[in-house]
Design an enzyme around this catalytic site. Structure first.
Site, PDB file in Angstrom:
ATOM      1  N   ASP A  54       0.869  -1.176   0.000  1.00 19.10           N
ATOM      2  CA  ASP A  54       0.000   0.000   0.000  1.00 19.10           C
ATOM      3  C   ASP A  54       0.907   1.227   0.000  1.00 19.10           C
ATOM      4  OD1 ASP A  54      -2.358   1.659   0.521  1.00 19.10           O
ATOM      5  OD2 ASP A  54      -1.534   1.829   2.546  1.00 19.10           O
TER       6      ASP A  54
ATOM      7  N   ASP B 100       0.066   5.185   0.888  1.00 18.35           N
ATOM      8  CA  ASP B 100      -0.036   6.154   1.981  1.00 18.35           C
ATOM      9  C   ASP B 100      -0.191   5.451   3.320  1.00 18.35           C
ATOM     10  OD1 ASP B 100       0.036   8.173   0.029  1.00 18.35           O
ATOM     11  OD2 ASP B 100      -2.120   8.013  -0.264  1.00 18.35           O
TER      12      ASP B 100
END
Length: 209
Positions: free
Chosen positions: A27, A29
């Protein structure tokens, strides 16, 4: 695999061998870089500690590294989709300062209810759906069953599990909140870790057995 309207992935390096590779999916952020609410400017992207060094380690092991990120800020009209390219260029530049690189960056610009125009869509790319991972596997020649998905939200881990990957939760970003509420029975998890580096170290240890 049907590609929903507006869905794009940036493939940053072709494979040199037809053999399927392991991968670590990350992922963006809150996992790779500091969590910023709807990050919209390149200068807002700041790498979390040890992430670049960990990615460089995976590069040396010839394990693919792929970023998969929901970008609802595009869907909501907070910033244009074209803004993502310079943001991801900055990501590669920052990694390059540590002799690290990612093999691909895939993003979903959709939202099923809050999206505007053609960005309002039910799609197979928005996590917890696994579409970004399966597309990366097809385009980059990856073995999902031998790969790992790392994120700070349950939707990251659900996407990884749905794609057939092992998963790891990190306590960065929204990870502390997620660790309290997560249903571990649904995510094929190897554990909860303080950082991407710790998660990768544990996974590499499993691969030795």
């Amino acid at each position: 695999m049907t590609t929903p309207p507006g869905h794009k992935g940036t493939v940053l390096a072709p494979l040199q061998s037809p053999k399927l590779r392991q991968a670590v999916f990350l992922d963006r952020d809150g996992t790779v870089n500091e969590e910023v609410h709807y990050l919209s400017q390149p200068e807002q992207l700041v790498l979390l500690p040890t992430v670049a060094e960990t990615i460089a380690l995976l590069n040396r092991h010839q394990i693919a590294v792929v970023v998969v990120t929901n970008q609802a800020g595009v869907a909501r009209g907070y910033f244009p989709e074209q803004r993502l390219e310079p943001i991801h260029q900055r990501l590669q530049i920052l990694l390059g300062e540590h002799q690290a690189r990612v093999d691909g960056i895939y993003y979903c610009p959709h939202h099923p209810s809050a999206g505007l125009g053609h960005y309002k869509a039910y799609c197979d790319c928005r996590k917890p759906m696994p579409g970004m991972l399966t597309r990366a596997a097809q385009e980059l020649g990856l073995d999902l069953t031998q790969s790992l998905m790392i994120g700070d939200r349950e939707s990251d881990l659900q996407a990884g599990a749905a794609a057939g990957c092992l998963t790891a939760l990190v306590r960065t970003g929204y990870g502390h909140e997620t660790s309290v509420a997560i249903d571990h029975n649904r995510v094929r998890g190897i554990g909860t870790f303080d950082s991407v580096g710790d998660a990768v170290e544990a996974w590499l240890g499993l691969n030795k057995h």
